[in-house]
Design an enzyme around this catalytic site. Structure first.
Site, PDB file in Angstrom:
ATOM      1  N   SER A  42       0.797  -1.232   0.000  1.00 60.97           N
ATOM      2  CA  SER A  42       0.000   0.000   0.000  1.00 60.97           C
ATOM      3  C   SER A  42       0.829   1.281   0.000  1.00 60.97           C
ATOM      4  O   SER A  42       0.331   2.320  -0.408  1.00 60.97           O
ATOM      5  CB  SER A  42      -0.966   0.017   1.184  1.00 60.97           C
ATOM      6  OG  SER A  42      -0.277   0.201   2.383  1.00 60.97           O
TER       7      SER A  42
ATOM      8  N   LYS B  19       0.356   4.173   6.737  1.00 61.44           N
ATOM      9  CA  LYS B  19      -0.321   5.053   5.768  1.00 61.44           C
ATOM     10  C   LYS B  19       0.179   6.481   5.929  1.00 61.44           C
ATOM     11  O   LYS B  19       0.819   6.827   6.907  1.00 61.44           O
ATOM     12  CB  LYS B  19      -1.846   5.046   5.973  1.00 61.44           C
ATOM     13  CG  LYS B  19      -2.498   3.685   5.986  1.00 61.44           C
ATOM     14  CD  LYS B  19      -2.514   3.042   4.635  1.00 61.44           C
ATOM     15  CE  LYS B  19      -3.202   1.671   4.733  1.00 61.44           C
ATOM     16  NZ  LYS B  19      -2.979   0.856   3.592  1.00 61.44           N
TER      17      LYS B  19
END
Length: 153
Positions: free
Chosen positions: A41, A84
């Site tokens: 990610s 993230k």
């Protein structure tokens, strides 16, 4: 006398070992630690098996900034940590692609997205993330050695 001396030295050693263990635990829990990143990610910024140095103070004081990379508990699976980037802070307006609408990030929350938007489950899927789930802010990558770099802006 030698048995008492041996017991005394052993207790002294165990006392020092316990003190060092307590200091180490407090450091890793409240100051900072090392994290191994896994998953696609955050590619190309971070890759699987990158080792990162993180700090815990900025998230606890709710002083994150847009662009910071953070480690947080996954809102849908609390046994899993996620890595993230903070893209919106409390009060910011974010546009969601599906359903096509805008929303504001509520107080006490942040909006997290992976750099690899085509392969990232993030706030676009589960919405704003409570500050309480953010564990740490990434400072730098220390492994692999040929890619050592600061990751703060």
């Amino acid at each position: 006398m030698t048995i008492l001396r041996t017991i005394g030295k052993t207790c002294g050693f165990l006392g020092y070992a316990f003190q060092y263990a307590c200091v180490t635990h407090c450091t890793f829990e409240y100051v900072g630690d090392f994290v191994m990143c896994s998953g696609p990610s955050m590619e190309p910024t971070l890759e699987t098996n990158n080792i990162l140095v993180t700090e815990h103070i900025t998230p606890r004081l709710q002083m994150l900034r847009r662009g910071d990379i953070v480690i947080a508990r996954c809102p849908t699976n609390p046994k899993q940590n996620i890595c993230k980037r903070v893209t919106a802070l409390p009060g910011d307006k974010v546009k969601r692609n599906f359903p096509r609408k805008s929303q504001y990030v509520p107080v006490g929350h942040v909006w997290l997205e992976g750099d690899n938007s085509s392969n990232s489950a993030d706030s676009r899927v589960y919405g704003p993330v409570p500050y309480g789930l953010v564990r740490s802010r990434v400072l730098c990558r220390v492994w692999p050695l040929d890619k050592v770099a600061s990751l703060t802006e």
